[in-house]
Design a protein around this motif. Sequence first.
Motif, PDB file in Angstrom:
ATOM      1  N   GLY A  11      -8.345  27.299   0.258  1.00 19.58           N
ATOM      2  CA  GLY A  11      -8.633  26.159  -0.603  1.00 19.58           C
ATOM      3  C   GLY A  11     -10.112  25.892  -0.730  1.00 19.58           C
ATOM      4  N   GLY A  12     -10.831  25.974   0.389  1.00 16.63           N
ATOM      5  CA  GLY A  12     -12.275  25.758   0.352  1.00 16.63           C
ATOM      6  C   GLY A  12     -12.983  26.798  -0.483  1.00 16.63           C
ATOM      7  N   MET A  13     -12.538  28.068  -0.373  1.00 15.33           N
ATOM      8  CA  MET A  13     -13.178  29.113  -1.162  1.00 15.33           C
ATOM      9  C   MET A  13     -12.870  28.959  -2.643  1.00 15.33           C
ATOM     10  SD  MET A  13     -12.953  32.532   1.215  1.00 15.33           S
ATOM     11  CE  MET A  13     -11.309  32.240   1.839  1.00 15.33           C
ATOM     12  N   ALA A  38     -16.835  25.707  -8.425  1.00  9.54           N
ATOM     13  CA  ALA A  38     -18.119  25.018  -8.535  1.00  9.54           C
ATOM     14  C   ALA A  38     -19.293  25.984  -8.596  1.00  9.54           C
ATOM     15  CB  ALA A  38     -18.294  24.081  -7.333  1.00  9.54           C
ATOM     16  N   ALA A  39     -19.047  27.284  -8.726  1.00 10.33           N
ATOM     17  CA  ALA A  39     -20.127  28.275  -8.705  1.00 10.33           C
ATOM     18  C   ALA A  39     -21.023  28.131  -9.929  1.00 10.33           C
ATOM     19  CB  ALA A  39     -19.547  29.676  -8.645  1.00 10.33           C
ATOM     20  N   ALA A  98     -25.422  31.909  -6.123  1.00 11.67           N
ATOM     21  CA  ALA A  98     -24.428  31.509  -7.116  1.00 11.67           C
ATOM     22  C   ALA A  98     -23.383  30.574  -6.528  1.00 11.67           C
ATOM     23  CB  ALA A  98     -23.757  32.751  -7.707  1.00 11.67           C
ATOM     24  N   PHE A  99     -23.115  30.681  -5.228  1.00 11.43           N
ATOM     25  CA  PHE A  99     -22.109  29.831  -4.585  1.00 11.43           C
ATOM     26  C   PHE A  99     -22.737  28.744  -3.716  1.00 11.43           C
ATOM     27  CE2 PHE A  99     -19.862  33.749  -5.565  1.00 11.43           C
ATOM     28  CZ  PHE A  99     -18.711  33.258  -6.160  1.00 11.43           C
ATOM     29  N   GLY A 100     -24.025  28.502  -3.920  1.00 12.40           N
ATOM     30  CA  GLY A 100     -24.661  27.408  -3.205  1.00 12.40           C
ATOM     31  C   GLY A 100     -25.135  27.742  -1.816  1.00 12.40           C
ATOM     32  N   GLY A 101     -25.341  29.021  -1.521  1.00  9.33           N
ATOM     33  CA  GLY A 101     -25.837  29.409  -0.200  1.00  9.33           C
ATOM     34  C   GLY A 101     -27.266  28.957   0.005  1.00  9.33           C
ATOM     35  N   GLY A 102     -27.561  28.513   1.217  1.00  6.17           N
ATOM     36  CA  GLY A 102     -28.889  27.973   1.488  1.00  6.17           C
ATOM     37  C   GLY A 102     -29.790  28.874   2.291  1.00  6.17           C
ATOM     38  N   LEU A 103     -29.367  30.090   2.601  1.00  2.00           N
ATOM     39  CA  LEU A 103     -30.204  30.987   3.398  1.00  2.00           C
ATOM     40  C   LEU A 103     -31.310  31.584   2.531  1.00  2.00           C
ATOM     41  CD1 LEU A 103     -27.554  32.919   5.556  1.00  2.00           C
ATOM     42  CD2 LEU A 103     -28.912  30.924   6.173  1.00  2.00           C
TER      43      LEU A 103
END
Length: 791
Positions: free
Chosen positions: A510-512, A518-519, A708-713
């Motif tokens: 569900g989270g994915m 939201a991508a 694209a998926f909101g990664g912060g690294l």
Amino acid sequence: MSGDRTEEEVTGYERSPSDVLRTVVFAVLALLLLGLARWARDESTALDEDLVQRLSFLTPAVGRILAGAVTLLVLASLVGAWAAPLVTRHARLLGHLLISGVLAVLLLLGAGWLVDRADTDALVAEVARRGGVDSTLTVDGVAVMAASFVVLGPFVSRRWRRAGARLLALVVLLRLLVPIAHPGTLAVALVLGALAGSATLLLLGRPSRRPTLGAVAAALTGGGLPPADLHPAVVDARGSVPYVATLQDGGRVFTKVMGADNRAADLLFRVYRFLRLKDVGDERPFSSLRRTVEHEALVSLLVRDAGARTPRLRAIAPVGSDSFLLSYDLVDGSTLDRLPPDSVPPLVLSQIWEQVAVLRRHSVAHRDLRRANILLDPTGTPWLIDFGFSEVAASPALLDADVAQLLVALALDVGVEPAVDAAIDRLGPEAVAAALPRLQPNSLSGATRDALRHRKEQLLPRIRAAVCRRSGVPEPELADLERIHRTTVLTVVLLVAATYLLAPQLGDVGGMVARVRAADWVWLPWILAVSALTYAGATLSIVGAVPARLRPLTTFVAQLASSFASKLAPAGLGGMALNVRYLQKSGVDLPVATSGVGLSYAAGSVVHVVLMVVFAVWAGQSAFGSLRLPRPQAVLWGVLVVLALAAAALAVPAVRRLVVARLVPLVQRSVHGVGPALRRPGKLALLLGGAAVVTLGYLVCLYLSTRAFGGGLGLATVGAVYLVGAAVAAAAPTPGGLGALEAALIAGLVAAGMDHTVAVPAVFLYRLATFWLPILPGWAAFAWLRRSDHV
């Protein structure tokens, strides 16, 4: 404890095949029980309630009496077992018992940690109400008792072994009547105890007992062959103990004694070959040692009656407690492995093949036609011996394997042409040609394979070529005799590891899904553009790797097609082959094309390692969590240690010869291939620059996918994760590291601090753009190159 020991003598201590077999069996059984216990631990509460209800038929007094009897029996058994070496003053046995007891307790502790399940409160309360018996002490005692009895087995007579087995069975029965712990716990304790005992015997050795000369002489007399003299024989009698006896009537016989250890070794050998090979004919082991002996006797009588030259069987008899003997007329002479090569003239070769022809006409496969099993008597007449591994009513494949084995065995002595000529002369070209698919190492005996390894020449290809030439047939494909290939095992291991790493990350579906919805899909065109840029980098690299001028557009199409071909074979072999073919069609000589493609891949590896170091330093602790980079002093000391070890190794003459023979020519060829690129700065820049574009392109694709998926690294962290993960996944024998690369990248991103709901879809998007989507244009490029005659 001496009973029947007069029939056997101790000749020392040895690691027995019986202990290897028992250790393997007990280990597999223990793993199965522990796996079942861990899988079913959630049902322990229901099992506990059933046990409490089963206890209700006993009164408290009866329960205390039975529980006390169990404890007393265990303690008395241990005292009796451990007192045996003190009474007999056998210090070595005491050491065996101490080590087995400690190992049994340690295995139980490890099993408890693995299963992570203790007795439930209700059961413990019931035990306390019945008499307060310590369940842990009783379970440990049963394990140590089982280990002690297994260790004592080789040191005592059969009568005492049976008494110990009955006592252990009584303890188990009483424990089932008064369950102080789960029955599964008792089963695990018994198996782990037996495993500890057999492992101790395997580690420290057991008494090496063989029948005495008196016992063998008595068995011969009982078989109607009273000996006047008996002594051990110094011959290659694999799987048995050989003797030579002079009978009272003046005759001489050769006697081989086989015991339980030989039976265990045969089982291990057959199990190993069954797991590793197929269609080799030894999948069915015999049910007992007696059946093994009877089978060899049957085949020996059958082939002698059919006209084959083999010694006459004279007697079969039991020896001692668990051995049998086979006695044959003694044929004076020497086996081929003990004779010089020039001792086998063409006439003898022809006679050897005639014996094999007799076996083939009666569908008997010898299956061990090594040089040690072909005997020449004083007149030069050949005899076939040792039919212990033979098969009656054998399939054509096994008969062909006999021909292949003998061809190689004889070619080792007399050369390829004489061995092949004699075989075709006696068997016919069709029969010899049918053995071609079996002319491979997996069809040969261990002794023949060892002899082949010591030969510098490639003997098997020469034999196959000679058979094809003499038989007038093309060389067929070799039979696939391997049931499990090394690449298959590695693939399964990597897929299991990938599943283990990916499964926990895929739990929050569900989270994915929410992350995907939201991508920010504005990054997708940039991801695809950078993915396409990697093919331009591959084009620059291959152009810089060869001295010839290549057409840029056609070379770019070839790199696109190469990515498609790489997905058809592991380790990029398909892409490498296509590039070599493309360079050939472009006018580059085959040696230059091959070295150029290898140089391009080598440059990619060098650039990858350099970038991995750069990004690791750049990312620092953010990419590796609490892992700190080593201090320069530590690195310096490590380099010095490696150099010292290398110097010590080179001081050994054998190592120096290996380096000169294998490594130096390889380095020379590599330097020769790199020479043209090093002499032209422009080519070198294209070679290294193109390799850098490829690696950095894939790295940036992964970074953009995380954004694209909101990664912060940051780029440095994602780059370090990609470079390390790609290096690890390069060992996977799957096209493009399929499965292994996904697992490595997801695990690395999560370890670096990225949420798994971001890491999983980001990696899948990256693989979609760089692995799956290019398949269709790659196929189209491949088809165009073929139509245009560019490959």
